[in-house]
Design an enzyme around this catalytic site. Structure first.
Site: not given
Ligand SMILES: *Cc1c(COP(=O)(O)O)cnc(C)c1O
Length: 360
Positions: A180-182
């Protein structure tokens, strides 16, 4: 339906290309060639001398605390993801919360000194939404009181201060490469330090403490990551510029369209550029925030109260404590959808709905 976030997936064949090599080598994990290649490419990309690719961002924090041999009290922020606090407790230390700054939403450096006791050994602060902490003020306090500094940079991939990677600050910085991170490797994390002997220690810790096949140098854990995760990291690195520029365009669109909304944005560090990891807005009240959140939900648009509630008054293993700024901000903050796949038209729709319900 518009979710608050959506993991980036590269074209499938760009990932499957790596599988042939994995099958040929039959080397699946334990610092294989792809993991090494990823570390090398990330060092180049982030302009860092040392880093280690590890299991995830939580283990990265735990390894940092262990490698610095921290004991006693660790000063930290109540406005972060639970892993920032839980890793302190997991390592047998006591989190001492300090309120956040109303503008940056990071730990308020001016309030840190008052929380220092004889038992304080470190400061563990989060660069919230990737926005750099007041690293110079924190460094000064740490020097004066002989404290170690660890930064939870889970959100801060690619962030710089005056052109220098944010991960260069503190004794150790960590990053999360969660889906879910960049930027992600499905599951994954980074441990970063400038100190070569500390890096060596962290490398032992990552691999059970092994020093050769029959000897041990440290108390270790399994902090290694696999070739499959490294492959995703390598592919996604080819898309990071594309991902970033798309997120930037979406962010600027939100900024433009939401000018009339009675909310504020956290104030970004003056010598740093946003990495567009999140789009948080702070409403004037919890009622107005909930009103907007529920209205969007009614249109199948999902936002997230990130971070809510405060880590200082919600964890069953800690005595609850209230903080003026944190408890006000976390009631009123909402993260709007932001991911590479989101379209400008969807942003426009979200903004129209927000303005409509607030002006109702
Ligand atoms: C995601 C996150 C973590 C944990 O990272 P994982 O890779 O999911 O273990 C830690 N701190 C913050 C602030 C995060 O957002």
């Amino acid at each position: 339906m518009i979710p608050v976030t959506k993991p980036f997936l590269p074209p499938q064949d760009s990932y499957s290309k790596y599988l042939t090599g994995i099958w040929q080598r039959n080397w699946l994990t334990n610092m294989g060639p792809l993991a090494s290649e990823l570390e090398m490419k990330l060092k180049e990309h982030l302009q860092l001398e040392h880093l280690l690719f590890v299991t995830n961002g939580t283990v990265a924090l735990q390894m940092a605390i262990k490698a610095l041999n921290l004991k006693g009290e660790i000063i930290t922020t109540p406005f972060s993801f639970v892993a920032t606090t839980s890793s302190i407790v997991w390592e047998g230390c006591q989190p001492i919360f300090v309120d956040i700054d109303e503008q940056s939403l990071n730990i308020d450096a001016t309030k840190i000194e008052a929380a220092i006791t004889q038992n304080t050994t470190a400061i563990l602060a989060t660069h919230v939404y990737g926005n750099p902490c007041d690293v110079l003020a924190i460094e000064k306090i740490a020097r004066k009181h002989h404290l170690k500094v660890v930064y939870d940079g889970a959100h801060a991939f690619g962030v710089e201060i005056n052109g220098k990677s944010i991960f260069e600050y503190g004794d150790i910085s960590t990053c999360s490469l969660h889906a879910t991170k960049l930027y992600h490797s499905i599951e994954g994390g980074l441990v970063i330090t400038k100190d070569a002997s500390l890096l060596k220690r962290l490398a032992y810790i990552r691999n059970f403490g092994f020093d050769g096949p029959e000897a041990f140098a440290e108390l270790g854990i399994n902090g290694k990551n696999s070739e499959f995760h490294a492959a995703m990291g390598l592919v996604n690195l080819d898309y990071i510029d594309q991902i970033s520029s798309k997120r930037k365009a979406l962010t600027l669109r939100y900024d433009e369209k939401l000018k009339g909304l009675r909310t504020r944005r956290p104030l970004w560090h003056a010598h740093s550029e946003n990495n567009y990891a999140y789009y948080p807005i702070v409403f004037e009240s919890e009622v107005s925030m909930l009103n907007c959140m529920n209205y969007l939900k009614g249109h199948e648009i999902f936002t997230r109260r990130y971070f809510y509630p405060s880590l200082a008054n919600t964890l069953p293993y800690l005595t609850p404590k209230n903080f003026e700024v944190t408890d006000e901000v976390d009631k009123c903050i909402l993260c709007l959808p932001l991911y590479a796949d989101l379209s400008i038209e969807e942003v426009d729709l979200i903004c129209r709905l927000l303005l409509r319900i607030q002006n109702n």
